[in-house]
Design a protein around this motif. Sequence first.
Motif, PDB file in Angstrom:
ATOM      1  N   UNK A 151       0.788  -1.228   0.000  1.00 58.46           N
ATOM      2  CA  UNK A 151       0.000   0.000   0.000  1.00 58.46           C
ATOM      3  C   UNK A 151       0.816   1.271   0.000  1.00 58.46           C
ATOM      4  N   UNK A 152       2.133   1.194   0.273  1.00 61.40           N
ATOM      5  CA  UNK A 152       2.963   2.395   0.197  1.00 61.40           C
ATOM      6  C   UNK A 152       3.033   2.950  -1.219  1.00 61.40           C
ATOM      7  N   UNK A 153       2.582   2.164  -2.209  1.00 60.78           N
ATOM      8  CA  UNK A 153       2.491   2.683  -3.573  1.00 60.78           C
ATOM      9  C   UNK A 153       1.582   3.890  -3.677  1.00 60.78           C
ATOM     10  N   UNK A 154       0.699   4.073  -2.702  1.00 57.91           N
ATOM     11  CA  UNK A 154      -0.175   5.251  -2.687  1.00 57.91           C
ATOM     12  C   UNK A 154       0.627   6.544  -2.676  1.00 57.91           C
ATOM     13  N   UNK A 155       1.813   6.517  -2.081  1.00 59.55           N
ATOM     14  CA  UNK A 155       2.627   7.728  -2.004  1.00 59.55           C
ATOM     15  C   UNK A 155       3.008   8.231  -3.392  1.00 59.55           C
ATOM     16  N   UNK A 156       3.312   7.325  -4.316  1.00 50.28           N
ATOM     17  CA  UNK A 156       3.643   7.740  -5.678  1.00 50.28           C
ATOM     18  C   UNK A 156       2.461   8.434  -6.345  1.00 50.28           C
ATOM     19  N   UNK A 157       1.279   7.892  -6.126  1.00 48.82           N
ATOM     20  CA  UNK A 157       0.073   8.460  -6.733  1.00 48.82           C
ATOM     21  C   UNK A 157      -0.163   9.873  -6.217  1.00 48.82           C
ATOM     22  N   UNK A 158      -0.016  10.073  -4.909  1.00 46.57           N
ATOM     23  CA  UNK A 158      -0.237  11.389  -4.326  1.00 46.57           C
ATOM     24  C   UNK A 158       0.866  12.367  -4.721  1.00 46.57           C
ATOM     25  N   UNK A 159       2.108  11.886  -4.854  1.00 49.47           N
ATOM     26  CA  UNK A 159       3.192  12.776  -5.277  1.00 49.47           C
ATOM     27  C   UNK A 159       2.983  13.263  -6.709  1.00 49.47           C
ATOM     28  N   UNK A 160       2.513  12.385  -7.572  1.00 56.00           N
ATOM     29  CA  UNK A 160       2.234  12.785  -8.950  1.00 56.00           C
ATOM     30  C   UNK A 160       1.184  13.887  -8.972  1.00 56.00           C
ATOM     31  N   UNK A 161       0.185  13.744  -8.145  1.00 60.87           N
ATOM     32  CA  UNK A 161      -0.857  14.760  -8.056  1.00 60.87           C
ATOM     33  C   UNK A 161      -0.295  16.069  -7.492  1.00 60.87           C
ATOM     34  N   UNK A 162       0.567  15.976  -6.487  1.00 60.65           N
ATOM     35  CA  UNK A 162       1.154  17.172  -5.890  1.00 60.65           C
ATOM     36  C   UNK A 162       1.964  17.953  -6.919  1.00 60.65           C
ATOM     37  N   UNK A 163       2.755  17.261  -7.742  1.00 52.91           N
ATOM     38  CA  UNK A 163       3.556  17.943  -8.762  1.00 52.91           C
ATOM     39  C   UNK A 163       2.669  18.590  -9.828  1.00 52.91           C
TER      40      UNK A 163
END
Length: 400
Positions: free
Chosen positions: A309-321
């Motif tokens: 589930x730590x893969x969620x961090x990549x999804x949120x970082x993409x959105x942040x950028x």
Amino acid sequence: MRSYSDLFRTREFTPLFLSSALNSAASTIGGLAVGTLVYKATDSPLLSAVSMFGPQLAQVAGATTLLSAADRLAPRATMTAIALSFAVGTAVMATPGLPVRGLFLLIFVLGLVSSLGGGVRWGLLNEILPKDGYLLGRSVFNMVNGLTQITGYATGGVLVAVLSPRITLASAAALYLAAALVTRLGLTRRAPRATGRPSIARTWRTNALLWSSPPRRTTYLLLWIPNGLIVGCESLYVSYAPDRAGLLFAFAAFGMFVGDVTTGRFIPPAVRGRLGIPFLLLLATPYLPFALGPGVAVAAGAAALASVGFGASLIQQERLMALTPDELSGHALGLHSSGMLTMQGVSAALAGTVAQLTSPGTAMTVMAIASVAATLLISGLRQRPEVSTPQQKQPEVNSL
């Protein structure tokens, strides 16, 4: 940018990748050694958890004072200095006779120094890769972080058992020194991304600007809180299974590796954006039964499954950028990194306190319940994603 080979054909990606891998290995081996050293000296789950994740607690101080420097200092020199600071500090921790109080003081100082690291490193990554390459590039860094944690915790566990925690700390100091050399010799000299002198006032203004956007605000909360609470569970591995903590950490790192590979390489963008919340729920639910005290084998499997589930961090970082002006990318990523690590440190202290009053397994369940509740609450507040255009972003930059 569609493949890993495209990334490594980028001139500065490889040395940045190698230095990050060495830093991760040093942090993994050193953290396990410190946690074991403190637990043997104090027999306290709280102090052991805080010693392993204590540097993160200092991140809040850095996030409120130093982050404006992330875009205003030369990346190569700053990253080299941070790695050297950790090499020296970790070597001092390995000194025989160092009191626990002195150890914690060093942990805090190094945490304050490292508060700049995330913003500088990820801002540089965002600078050297094209826009469509950031998520793939960041997934590679997360993957190598998972691999180095797997091997690092396994190696650290052997070194601690066969040699001693202090010798293991000396090995970590050598790895930090190697990271400093790779950074200095492998990266080219670059000018800062933004002009002006770093200052506390500028840090506060930019933090307020980034926080003022509701979509960015909810993205930050999703990046910080749910996974921070689960790191509280991980901080109790040493007290949950003192002789097998390295195994639990290695399985958790393997799960994180699988999640990062899957998210960054194989899930299509149209699907990926809808998986952020399900991944965060997956991150917590396998820890719910830990109050029942499962054996090490079951606990290791649960840790691996959860860490996907730590893969969620990549999804949120993409959105942040997508929501952040290029000129503020280093600061924005530094705020993400500092906030996340601060929450991890707070969660480690909270989990250790609950474990001190109850048991490590019960504390893990409590932290998992809190993570599920936080995910559901924040996701309920989240607005529909709206990616800003460059014309929409520009007024925010000028407002500084």
